[in-house]
Each structure stands twice: as C-alpha cells, then as structure tokens.
Design an enzyme around this catalytic site. Sequence first.
Site, mmCIF file in Angstrom:
data_model
loop_
_atom_site.group_PDB
_atom_site.id
_atom_site.type_symbol
_atom_site.label_atom_id
_atom_site.label_comp_id
_atom_site.label_asym_id
_atom_site.label_seq_id
_atom_site.Cartn_x
_atom_site.Cartn_y
_atom_site.Cartn_z
ATOM 1 N N GLU A 439 35.297 40.239 11.278
ATOM 2 C CA GLU A 439 35.936 41.485 10.750
ATOM 3 C C GLU A 439 36.982 41.827 11.557
ATOM 4 O OE1 GLU A 439 32.792 44.547 10.688
ATOM 5 O OE2 GLU A 439 31.597 43.400 9.003
ATOM 6 N N GLU A 515 27.525 38.128 6.252
ATOM 7 C CA GLU A 515 26.802 39.490 6.861
ATOM 8 C C GLU A 515 26.234 40.109 5.700
ATOM 9 O OE1 GLU A 515 28.529 40.336 10.600
ATOM 10 O OE2 GLU A 515 27.837 42.446 10.298
#
Length: 822
Positions: A439, A515
């Site tokens: 991210e 994720e």
Amino acid sequence: MNNGKSILTTKIKASGKFYLLLAAFLVTAFSGFAQTRSEALLTDNWKFYRGKNDAAYNKSFNDKNWQTVSVPHDWAIAGPFDKEIDKQVVAIEQNGETKPTEKTGRTGALPYIGEGWYRKTFRISNLTKGKRVLIQFDGAMSEPRVYFNGKQVGEWNYGYNYFYIDVTDLALADADNVLAVHLNNRPQSSRWYPGAGLFRNVHLIVKDEISIDNWGVSITTPVVNEQLSKVNIKTKITGSNVRLVTQVLDAQGKEVVSETTEKIFGNEFEQNIAVANSKLWSPETPYLYTAVTRLYQGDVLKDEVKTRFGIRTISYQQGTGFSLNGVKRKFKGVCLHHDLGPLGAAINVAALKRQLTILKDMGCDAIRSSHNMPSPEQLELCDEMGFMFLAESFDEWAKPKVENGYHLYFDKDAEKDVVNLVRANRNHPCIVMWSAGNEVPDQWGAEGVKRAKWLQDLFHREDPTRPVTVGMDQVKNTMQSGFGALLDVPGLNYRTHLYEEAFEKFPQGFILGSETASTVSSRGVYKFPVVFAKNKQYNDLQCSSYDMECCDWSNLPDDDFVLQDDKPWVIGEFVWTGFDYLGEPTPYDDYWPSRSSYFGICDLAGIPKDRYYLYRSRWNKEEPTLHILPHWNWEGREGQTTPVFVYTNYDSAELFVNGKSQGIRKKNNETHQSRYRLMWMDVKYEPGTLKVVAYDSTGKVAAEEKVVTAGKPYQIVLNADRKMLTADGKDIAYVTVSVVDKNGCPCPTGTQQLKFNVKGQGTFKAVCNGDATSLEPFTKPTMKLFSGKLVVLVESAKQKGNIELAVTGSSLKGAKINLKAN
Ligand code: GAL
C-alpha cells in the site's frame, strides 16, 4: 547442528574474579563446520544500556555497570505501557481519515523510542593468519551503527534487514575483541510496534581467505520431474586454483549424488546436477535436500557450506493461475507481523513454531511477512513444516506514511535492502513470491510507476525464478497509471468490489488477495444485537466475536470466500492477520487504553478466536470442524434473543437448547454468510446446554458438540503445548490457563487475578491474556484472565531437570504442572 567446537571464549566476572568460560555455541543449522569455517551465535553476556552515550563505542569503555542481557533481545517489551509514548496526532490516510486526531497505542504504547547500546567482549580462539572474520546481523532495530575494537565498521538503516560486515582487519587473535552496536528508534517511524534492540541473531563467522562467499550459494531447480530433476548450483568464491565438490544429501543425510568441478566462470562455479527419483517439496510433503559444498585447493579442504533446498516448480499463468509442481492451488494464507506478542520482537524458535503449528491445524498453507523481511528462523520452519511464503520488503517507498518511516532511506538504501533480502533467502523452497511493497503511497503519480518497475527489475536481476507483487489499495488508480499492469502478480488489499474490474483491466489474467478480511474481534466477547457493522465501537473497547464487524475499507471473511470459490482467476488470499499483534488497535486508534490489534484469527496470546474455526472449516481438509458460538453464560439475558453460529465443514446441522430443537440449518446461497456459516438468529437464551448435531451429505448424524452454562469458578486448569523442553535456556512451553466450575465445565467469562510461580530448571518468561486493553506488563508473574483464559510462557534453563509451574488465584483451587528440560 552443534559442531562440538567453540570458537569463542567469553570473559565474565563472577564473585570478583574473572573466569574464562569456554562457551559452547550453536552453529546455525545450515552452515556446516569444516576445520576452516565456524559460525557461532553471539547470544550470552551482552551488556546493554538504554540511552545516549558518546563514549560507548570505545574499546576500553567500562560497561560493567550495564545490564547483562542475552540476544535476541527486545528492550521495550517489559513496558510499562504508557499512553504518551509515540502519541501521534495524525490522520491515517490509508484509513480514509482527513482530520488529524490523537492516536495512542498505534505503536504499542511500549518504550521503544530512543537510543540503545549493546556491547559484547569475546575472544576468537581459532583466529590465525589468513582467516576472515565476519559479523552478521539478522536485523537490528534500528539504524544500527556497528563498532569493532573501537572503530566504526558498518551501518545499516532498515531495522528489519540482514547485513554482514567483514572485520578481519581489526580482529585480534589472542586478546579481547569488543563489538559495540548503537541503535536509534525515532518517534513516528512505524505504523505498528517495531520492537527495539538486537531482536534477531548476531553471527560470528570465521573462515579461510580462500572460501565460499557469504550468501554465495544459489540453488535453483530449472527442470523438475519425479524421475529426474536438474539442480543448478552457483557458488561464488574467493581464491584461485580451487576445485568444488558438491554432494547432495537426502532428508536422511544419505548421499544422493556428488559432483566435482574445476570450471569456474569469473569467481563463480556453476554445476548442473541430476537428482534421480526426486522428492518434490510442497506444504503437504516438505521434503528437503541438503547441498554440501566443499572447496579444495589441491588436497586441502578450504571451506564447507551446507545449504538446504527443495525441488519444486512454481508457475503463475493466465488461465491456470498459480500452480505448485504443476498442480493448481490457491493460497490459504495469513499475513503476520513480526512480533511474538508477549515476547515482543525478540525472535524465538519455539514461539514461531507454535504459531505455525496452530496455523497448520487450521489448514493454512502460506504466510506473508507483512510488511518487511522475515526472520531466517521463520523461513527455515516454513521450509520444514510446509508453508509457502510471500516475503515482503517495504511498507513505504519514497512517499511517507509516517513522519520518520522508510521514505527517509528509500533513495539511498532500497537497492541494497532488496539485494540482501534476496541473497540471504533465495534458497528457501518456501518462498514462492517476493513483495516489493505494501500500500505504498507511491501508487499515486508517474514517479511511483517508475519506482515499481525499478524495484521489480531489481528483484528479477537478483532472482529470475520468482515473481514480484505489491499489495495495492489504490486499485482504481493503479488501473489507470500502469502500476498494476507492470507487476508480475497484481495483489489487491481488500476492495472485493474491484476484483472483477481489476481482472478485466490488468493483463496478467489472475488476481491475488494479498490482504483480505481485516475483520475485528476480541476472543470470547459477544455483542448484541448481532448485525453487520463497520468501524463499530463499544464502551469497553472490545469487538464482537460473532465475526460481523470490520473496518471501513475491509470486509467479512465470507466475502473473500465467495471470490476464492467462484472465480478461478483468483489465486488465493492472505488474511489480515493470523495472530493479533502489538500496535494498530483499530477500531480504537483514538481510544485509551488499547494497544494491540483486534484483527487476528488468534489473539495476542495465540489462543484461537471463533474465526479460527471458520477458516479451519474451509481450509483443513483432513479433519472435521464443528464449533459453536457464543459461550452459554448469559446471566441476565434469559429470554432474550441470543443468536448461535456454528462453524463447520458439514453442510447442515440441528441445534438444541436444553433438548428443544431450534431447527436444522443448511448452508445456502442466500447471503455470503449463510453460504459458509450455520446461523440460528432467533435463539432465546436459557441457561443449560446448547447442543449441535451435524449431518453428513446423506443426512446421517456425523458429529455432535456441546456448550454448557458453567457454574461458579472453582478450579484452575493447566494445559501445556509441550511438556518436554530442550535445556538450552531459550525453549518455551506455552501453558494455557483456564478456570472451570465444580463439574469441570469451562467458565468463559472469568477475569480472576492469577499468580505464577516457576521452580526447577526453568523460569517464568511472560504471560498474556489476549486483552487488547490490558495494561498489565507481560513480564510480571501475575495477570487477570480474559474471557476465562490466559497463556503463561515457561522458559527452560540450560541445565536438565524438572520444572514446575504453579498457578494460584484467590478463592480458586490452584493447579500445578510438571515440565522437563532435557
Ligand atoms: C492495511 C495495511 C495493514 C493494516 C491493515 C489493517 O491497509 O496494509 O498494514 O494496516 O490495513 O486493516
């Protein structure tokens, strides 16, 4: 492997006298010992000081009043917890926040910030002319500056990475050598608890000048076939007029094949060895070979290195997705932070092994080291126990998430950090993918696309055999910018609603759930009414274990299951997270006291939450799962609606309250939840027995399970994960402590304060109850039960003998358990 020889003599002071101790050191499992090479862990008798000291690098500095510690060591884990530590007034952009608010407990509220010094004095007994001395760190938190005999010899910024330093020129043969390490942890440098200190192993390697380079062996298996496989071994060396003999051993240590070569390409030998009747590595059959590489000059053996490897293929392809050894499969994975709960970041093999044992039983087959380099010990265990591994590198590139994060070093250090990650680990068969980042805010902007390509090319240069992913949260943006398209494996963090679109837009032909879920719960805590909610908060700062609550940006496990089951192009998932971890107490980032996560499938003590059985019911194909929730001790809720969920691999089941049927439920496609859970939403609570009877596909009774209303807490009960420990001063037994009533029925709401006492050849190491709001220190021998349970960690001594743990609590019958150090 213990080479039975010591290369160190350590001076310690006892009762006013100096004794020369010949210490026996463990040699790491995969570096062999020849007369010419030895490798020891520098574990005992380190001197530690917490704070600034401008003179401590000097060889002659007097450290006798410093604390004596052993390494691996985490200076912050003993606490105390303090709300003011690393208080961050920030908006967490990844969570969609726009206004800064006060965040306490984001990094665990433990005293990790500031400077620390470690010093170790030792002799190198086998140091003769022509030897080289290397010191290798598996990680040091953080910004290590390393001094040897008074001179700075090296530095590294990233606390999670491995690095080594050649100290030959300063090493002394017949005198004390002093290794001093300065560490510095800046505030606002992390989004979770990073730990502090020499939290991983430090190695001392002594070898000949003519020798195999550190991390110099690289083994790949370009042709894999059960009849015959081609094993390619590249060995970088220093020296000339040398010859290399490589022997391949099977898992029992028997020679399979041996090959000698004198053909050297520059400074690298390359051998292509045929291994007949190859046994392939997989999570189900984690078969390991060992390559013993010996370097000779004439008839003189100059060096010997042992490297474990596995024979296996991986492929990622449009249409078939991911295959291991030619068989398509989907990752049943979890993300793990590096901390080990009450042990903090200090690495411990018994603790890592326990985690993997618990995950194996759940049916998990893959781990993602979020968001940094895994410990060597974790990778070794994954090779042995059978877990595939996604080895990650960074949580930040050049753009910041936190003020003093990795972006401070990215431009200067990223290449060498990637190089060391790959070179130190490339021979682990468990690693099936690298991750260049998580991210990263660099998902925005053209520079970020360039960085993604640069990093991926670096990984390819260092390791052409494994693909690279990035866990992406800015999925729409990465569709437009080309960021997602360039990755070998497009990884989506959450964003289940974008999977279809990403599959269409990205050219790879498959999507990884890098994720997933981020569902929150507190073990044994249930809230009413039972409804789906995002960012739900309660006054007691706990989350409900009905597994219906998640974050703004995340989802429930069932939403991922639907994608995994229905979309052949989804190649698996890595659930956030396998275990709770220190720091990041979402959804209570703004509240105190709350200092650890709620995301775990298991709590911080490693005790499974209900959600464990939801994953187990899907993932463990070997054994049945039949699990009922909630507990059935609801004094005051008589007559009120108290839903009952059953997590099971069976298709249907019938629920009985005190013998009265509540009807049969069958998994169905009405909602994502009803497809994977059996739910009775209208059950009225009455004390007594909750019984579930599961039926197989032919309608026959297959299994039964009960939950009973417990009476008053009466007695303490102890249960150890292992009773036989190794007498090495670091093995750990995890003893689960619970309370039961007079009939032996577990009391699920117990909060009694308990005390622990360890006698014999062991010590009390730590305790943890899994309560994210508890401010009781892990290292004091007393703690309250949380939802009727806690876990005590008992550490073996170095002497063999019996160990006894006694647990007491006022108005409870106490309990004792006998363990053994052997
Ligand atoms: C993700 C992030 C993780 C963790 C998680 C919590 O976005 O990658 O590190 O913060 O959210 O849900």
